[in-house]
Design a protein around this motif. Structure first.
Motif, PDB file in Angstrom:
ATOM      1  N   GLY A  20      -6.228  -1.713  -6.029  1.00  0.00           N
ATOM      2  CA  GLY A  20      -7.219  -0.979  -5.421  1.00  0.00           C
ATOM      3  C   GLY A  20      -6.835   0.221  -5.312  1.00  0.00           C
ATOM      4  O   GLY A  20      -5.573   0.570  -5.761  1.00  0.00           O
ATOM      5  N   SER A  76      -7.672   3.915  -2.831  1.00  0.00           N
ATOM      6  CA  SER A  76      -8.105   4.386  -1.519  1.00  0.00           C
ATOM      7  C   SER A  76      -8.070   6.009  -1.621  1.00  0.00           C
ATOM      8  O   SER A  76      -7.431   6.520  -2.235  1.00  0.00           O
ATOM      9  CB  SER A  76      -7.365   3.702  -0.233  1.00  0.00           C
ATOM     10  N   GLN A  86      -4.755  10.120   4.615  1.00  0.00           N
ATOM     11  CA  GLN A  86      -3.931   9.043   4.463  1.00  0.00           C
ATOM     12  C   GLN A  86      -2.456   9.480   4.273  1.00  0.00           C
ATOM     13  O   GLN A  86      -2.274  10.146   3.328  1.00  0.00           O
ATOM     14  CB  GLN A  86      -4.462   8.002   3.875  1.00  0.00           C
ATOM     15  N   GLU A 124     -11.672   2.182   1.334  1.00  0.00           N
ATOM     16  CA  GLU A 124     -10.719   1.513   0.385  1.00  0.00           C
ATOM     17  C   GLU A 124     -11.661   0.590  -0.483  1.00  0.00           C
ATOM     18  O   GLU A 124     -12.895  -0.110   0.162  1.00  0.00           O
ATOM     19  CB  GLU A 124      -9.910   0.505   1.511  1.00  0.00           C
ATOM     20  N   SER A 155      -4.190   6.560   8.527  1.00  0.00           N
ATOM     21  CA  SER A 155      -5.396   6.887   7.555  1.00  0.00           C
ATOM     22  C   SER A 155      -6.674   6.803   8.253  1.00  0.00           C
ATOM     23  O   SER A 155      -6.761   6.142   9.427  1.00  0.00           O
ATOM     24  CB  SER A 155      -5.032   5.872   6.610  1.00  0.00           C
ATOM     25  N   ASP A 180       1.259   3.571   8.416  1.00  0.00           N
ATOM     26  CA  ASP A 180      -0.098   3.878   7.846  1.00  0.00           C
ATOM     27  C   ASP A 180      -0.609   4.694   8.994  1.00  0.00           C
ATOM     28  O   ASP A 180      -1.141   4.318  10.074  1.00  0.00           O
ATOM     29  CB  ASP A 180      -0.798   2.702   7.679  1.00  0.00           C
ATOM     30  N   SER A 215     -15.460  -3.734  -0.991  1.00  0.00           N
ATOM     31  CA  SER A 215     -15.433  -2.447  -0.256  1.00  0.00           C
ATOM     32  C   SER A 215     -15.480  -2.805   1.436  1.00  0.00           C
ATOM     33  O   SER A 215     -15.909  -3.583   1.941  1.00  0.00           O
ATOM     34  CB  SER A 215     -16.589  -1.726  -0.560  1.00  0.00           C
ATOM     35  N   THR A 253      -3.120   0.128  -4.025  1.00  0.00           N
ATOM     36  CA  THR A 253      -2.599  -1.211  -3.419  1.00  0.00           C
ATOM     37  C   THR A 253      -2.392  -2.125  -4.656  1.00  0.00           C
ATOM     38  O   THR A 253      -3.404  -2.151  -5.516  1.00  0.00           O
ATOM     39  CB  THR A 253      -3.817  -1.701  -2.540  1.00  0.00           C
ATOM     40  N   LYS A 284       0.813  -0.936  -0.051  1.00  0.00           N
ATOM     41  CA  LYS A 284       0.127  -0.009   0.066  1.00  0.00           C
ATOM     42  C   LYS A 284       0.785   1.225   0.164  1.00  0.00           C
ATOM     43  O   LYS A 284       1.629   1.510   0.791  1.00  0.00           O
ATOM     44  CB  LYS A 284      -0.884   0.127   1.194  1.00  0.00           C
ATOM     45  N   ASN A 291      -9.857   6.187   5.725  1.00  0.00           N
ATOM     46  CA  ASN A 291     -10.029   6.354   4.291  1.00  0.00           C
ATOM     47  C   ASN A 291     -11.274   5.323   4.021  1.00  0.00           C
ATOM     48  O   ASN A 291     -11.581   4.473   4.772  1.00  0.00           O
ATOM     49  CB  ASN A 291      -9.016   6.064   3.711  1.00  0.00           C
TER      50      ASN A 291
END
Length: 147
Positions: A66, A68, A72, A139, A135, A133, A98, A47, A39, A137
């Motif tokens: 992915g 996001s 973040q 995703e 965040s 990390d 999700s 991601t 990520k 968020n």
């Protein structure tokens, strides 16, 4: 008299509906999944990774990607394992999953998620994260069978 017959017919319908619903859910299977994700994010993130679905004694390689969005700052490697529920064939794993989440990890930390795709397949995963990390968020992960 007529009212009793209507109630009896309605009751029989409800019981039959329950039996049919139970039979349909009983056919849905379960499996196992493992994923390794990288990520990276600064407000908007991405991601990418790979994984394996184990279903009915067979292993199926997966590709995972992915995006996001939200507040973040992330650069981390995440290893997740867990259960796949409500799956009827390996192809059911494919789709966009999700989840909303919040994370805080510096160096190492835990990660857990429950995600669902449009076919109703549910992933319940837990694992470790190494990196940074920070965040709050939304995703979405896209999972595909490697062919």
């Amino acid at each position: 008299m007529v009212r009793n017959r209507i109630l009896a017919a309605l009751g029989a319908f409800v019981v039959l509906s329950g039996v049919l619903a139970g039979a349909m859910n009983a056919q849905a299977g379960t499996g196992k999944i493992s994923m390794e994700l990288l990520k990276a994010a600064l407000v908007v993130g991405g991601t990418g990774g790979k994984g394996t679905l184990t279903y009915e004694g067979q292993s199926y390689p997966l590709s995972i990607g992915g995006i996001s969005a939200g507040w973040q700052i992330t650069l981390s490697v995440v290893n997740l394992t867990g259960n796949v529920k409500n799956i009827n064939s390996p192809e059911d794993i494919e789709g966009v999953y999700s989840a909303a989440g919040a994370g805080l990890a510096v160096a190492a930390g835990g990660k857990a998620a429950v995600m669902v795709n449009g076919k109703g397949v549910t992933l319940e995963v837990i694992g470790t994260q190494l990196g940074v990390d920070l965040s709050i968020n939304l995703e979405g992960l896209s999972i595909k069978l490697k062919r």
